[in-house]
Scaffold this motif. Structure first.
Motif, mmCIF file in Angstrom:
data_model
loop_
_atom_site.group_PDB
_atom_site.id
_atom_site.type_symbol
_atom_site.label_atom_id
_atom_site.label_comp_id
_atom_site.label_asym_id
_atom_site.label_seq_id
_atom_site.Cartn_x
_atom_site.Cartn_y
_atom_site.Cartn_z
ATOM 1 N N LEU A 79 0.864 -1.174 0.000
ATOM 2 C CA LEU A 79 0.000 0.000 0.000
ATOM 3 C C LEU A 79 0.896 1.217 0.000
ATOM 4 O O LEU A 79 1.233 1.743 1.046
ATOM 5 C CB LEU A 79 -0.833 0.020 1.284
ATOM 6 N N ASN A 116 -7.327 -10.128 -2.402
ATOM 7 C CA ASN A 116 -8.172 -10.465 -1.259
ATOM 8 C C ASN A 116 -9.280 -9.448 -1.045
ATOM 9 O O ASN A 116 -9.918 -9.399 -0.029
ATOM 10 C CB ASN A 116 -7.324 -10.578 0.007
ATOM 11 N N ASN A 117 -9.481 -8.601 -2.028
ATOM 12 C CA ASN A 117 -10.542 -7.609 -1.906
ATOM 13 C C ASN A 117 -11.818 -8.104 -2.588
ATOM 14 O O ASN A 117 -12.742 -7.365 -2.837
ATOM 15 C CB ASN A 117 -10.119 -6.282 -2.540
ATOM 16 N N ARG A 145 -3.784 -10.975 5.547
ATOM 17 C CA ARG A 145 -4.322 -10.119 6.609
ATOM 18 C C ARG A 145 -3.522 -10.306 7.891
ATOM 19 O O ARG A 145 -3.171 -9.341 8.569
ATOM 20 C CB ARG A 145 -5.800 -10.450 6.843
ATOM 21 N N LEU A 146 -3.206 -11.557 8.212
ATOM 22 C CA LEU A 146 -2.429 -11.813 9.421
ATOM 23 C C LEU A 146 -1.026 -11.234 9.301
ATOM 24 O O LEU A 146 -0.465 -10.721 10.259
ATOM 25 C CB LEU A 146 -2.363 -13.324 9.684
ATOM 26 N N SER A 155 -1.118 -7.575 9.956
ATOM 27 C CA SER A 155 -1.260 -7.346 11.384
ATOM 28 C C SER A 155 0.072 -7.589 12.098
ATOM 29 O O SER A 155 0.464 -6.827 12.989
ATOM 30 C CB SER A 155 -2.343 -8.274 11.931
ATOM 31 N N GLU A 204 2.372 -4.710 11.559
ATOM 32 C CA GLU A 204 2.032 -3.588 12.438
ATOM 33 C C GLU A 204 2.568 -3.847 13.846
ATOM 34 O O GLU A 204 3.115 -2.947 14.483
ATOM 35 C CB GLU A 204 0.518 -3.397 12.477
ATOM 36 N N TYR A 205 2.415 -5.084 14.295
ATOM 37 C CA TYR A 205 2.932 -5.438 15.615
ATOM 38 C C TYR A 205 4.437 -5.193 15.701
ATOM 39 O O TYR A 205 4.938 -4.630 16.670
ATOM 40 C CB TYR A 205 2.604 -6.896 15.925
ATOM 41 N N LEU A 260 6.254 -3.195 13.903
ATOM 42 C CA LEU A 260 6.547 -1.772 13.836
ATOM 43 C C LEU A 260 6.328 -1.120 15.209
ATOM 44 O O LEU A 260 7.143 -0.321 15.667
ATOM 45 C CB LEU A 260 5.641 -1.130 12.778
ATOM 46 N N CYS A 261 5.235 -1.492 15.853
ATOM 47 C CA CYS A 261 4.955 -0.956 17.184
ATOM 48 C C CYS A 261 6.041 -1.382 18.174
ATOM 49 O O CYS A 261 6.486 -0.588 19.006
ATOM 50 C CB CYS A 261 3.585 -1.423 17.679
ATOM 51 N N SER A 262 6.474 -2.626 18.075
ATOM 52 C CA SER A 262 7.528 -3.100 18.966
ATOM 53 C C SER A 262 8.816 -2.312 18.745
ATOM 54 O O SER A 262 9.549 -2.027 19.693
ATOM 55 C CB SER A 262 7.809 -4.585 18.712
ATOM 56 N N PHE A 281 5.037 -13.408 19.537
ATOM 57 C CA PHE A 281 3.945 -12.854 18.736
ATOM 58 C C PHE A 281 3.250 -13.886 17.867
ATOM 59 O O PHE A 281 2.217 -13.630 17.299
ATOM 60 C CB PHE A 281 4.449 -11.713 17.854
#
Lengths: 254, 254
Positions: free
Chosen positions: B95, B123-124, B138-139, B142, B145-146, B148-150, B243
């Motif tokens: 994206l 997948n759309n 999708r997983l 997610s 994102e996890y 990146l946050c970590s 994770f």
DNA sequence: CGCCGAATTGACACGGTTCAATTGAGGTGG
DNA sequence: CCACCTCAATTGAACCGTGTCAATTCGGCG
């Protein structure tokens, strides 16, 4: 640059931050705007300092209608790091795998109202009811990723001074998308402790950094309100890159 | 814990990291695994230290088949921050809004092979050809994102020692998903400069930190290979949260 | 053997933290 | 309307983790 130049014709009936926010990303149909208005009609209130996804309860995707929130991680020894902020128009609890949910919690920083964001998630369908909303959500996801990456750069490679200026510029840009900036000033309801937890600084040092920024005449901070005085200098210091140029008129800013 | 315990029955014909990686996220059908094998059949080679999305060319979503890459931001004064790493099975250029593309560039750190990831993006659609792949993507999003946050937490609130240990644990966990860990050791092709740019440290200090970690007996680092010696101690130091618990058997690790 | 980039070392400077105390501002009850 | 309370903001001083500069060693490779 005058305030008027940056806020052209207000949208039809939009003091509504959610509508402004999504409209800033892509064009929405009248029906889509209507749907968002409806969504905003039944706000769910949350007190300040409460979990937006309390344990035990079913986790429902939420969109922020008003107030400030964040997602944060609490380390075992009490250290706290805010990973991102949630402003009106932002969503939370979207794609939450167990690990994301347990490691990072969404917390309101001020009083907050939210709405169920199911409507905004119906973009996995070929014949979507609201293609504009689906488009907006994809762009929002991308913007979120951009902001998260920027946060990494701030924390990893910028000085306290630089990263503080950068974060405040981010606030202004994001609030502007939601129509919550008047002229060059906006409300700043966050305590210095919260800012410090976001910027990876101690409260004391953040305080001194803010004072230095003010002394340098970059901005004014009085009564929970920030006024940007020297945007050019702030952008230069923070190595700022604009992430969503205003759409109409396309060259209003800068 | 033996090597065998952590790597149960190898998948049908999977020395293929891409297949292992996605299978670790969710169950895939035989047809889906077949499709991934096909994807891997025509790898596109990239030299080390090259842009994976060169300017001017059309940007195509890519999945990493082999090698290490990253996305990074170069500040005006030369400072560099790596925002995330791309290992086999990871995707990039997904994206990409203009701001994401211009601010952060995907760069190969070693020799890398990639494949076109169009297949993984379908997948759309309501009646998807490969529902398992859509679920896996999708997983994966997610999980990204996890991670990146970590990374934000590491940079914001952990000491040099803690964040170095944490990143190395992340490497091991991610490589393990791709079937690239044998026993407790894996290859580490990154220079200390790259690690420093990811961890927001100077090369010198990273070097001293690594030495300290080795002196403490937490891990071994020889000949571009890392061996984890005291996992429990490393996890405690880094405040590690797993994770993606291994799926079969569900309690192999820990 | 000699070259080059990566890794390592030492000395020193500085940004940022910590601890502890003080000031300021908003809110509440007497 | 003022005294009081509480939490946020502010200040000072000492300490230390990390960065910087510059030089040296190591290791792979032609």
């Amino acid at each position: 640059m005058t305030a008027l130049a940056r806020h052209p014709a207000p949208l039809p009936r939009a003091a509504n931050p959610l509508v402004r926010r999504l409209s800033a990303l892509t064009d929405l149909s009248a029906a889509e705007i209507e749907a968002l208005q409806e969504l905003s009609a039944t706000p769910k209130p949350h007190e300040a300092q409460t979990l937006l996804a309390p344990e035990g309860k079913v986790v429902v995707p939420q969109v922020i209608l008003s107030g400030w929130a964040c997602r944060q991680r609490l380390l075992r020894d009490g250290r706290c790091q805010i990973v991102n902020f949630l402003l009106p128009g932002d969503c939370t609890n979207m794609l939450m795998t167990p690990s994301l949910r347990t490691a990072f919690s969404a917390v309101s920083l001020t009083a907050v109202t939210t709405a169920d964001a199911e409507l905004l998630l119906q973009n996995n369908d070929e014949r979507v009811v609201h293609p504009g909303l689906a488009r907006a959500m994809r762009l929002m996801t991308s913007l979120d990723e951009y902001l998260l990456c920027s946060h990494v750069v701030r924390l990893g490679r910028q000085t306290a001074y630089e990263r503080t200026v950068h974060l405040l510029l981010e606030f202004e840009a994001r609030l502007d998308m939601a129509g919550m900036v008047s002229g060059d000033s906006f409300t700043m309801p966050l305590t210095q402790e919260v800012l410090a937890d976001a910027l990876g600084l101690s409260i004391v040092h953040l305080n001194r950094t803010l004072q230095q920024i003010r002394r340098d005449g970059l901005l004014e901070l009085r009564g929970g309100r920030i006024t940007i005085l020297r945007r050019d200098m702030m952008e230069a210091v923070a190595d700022w890159m604009p992430f969503a140029p205003p759409r109409k008129p396309p060259n209003a800013r800068r």
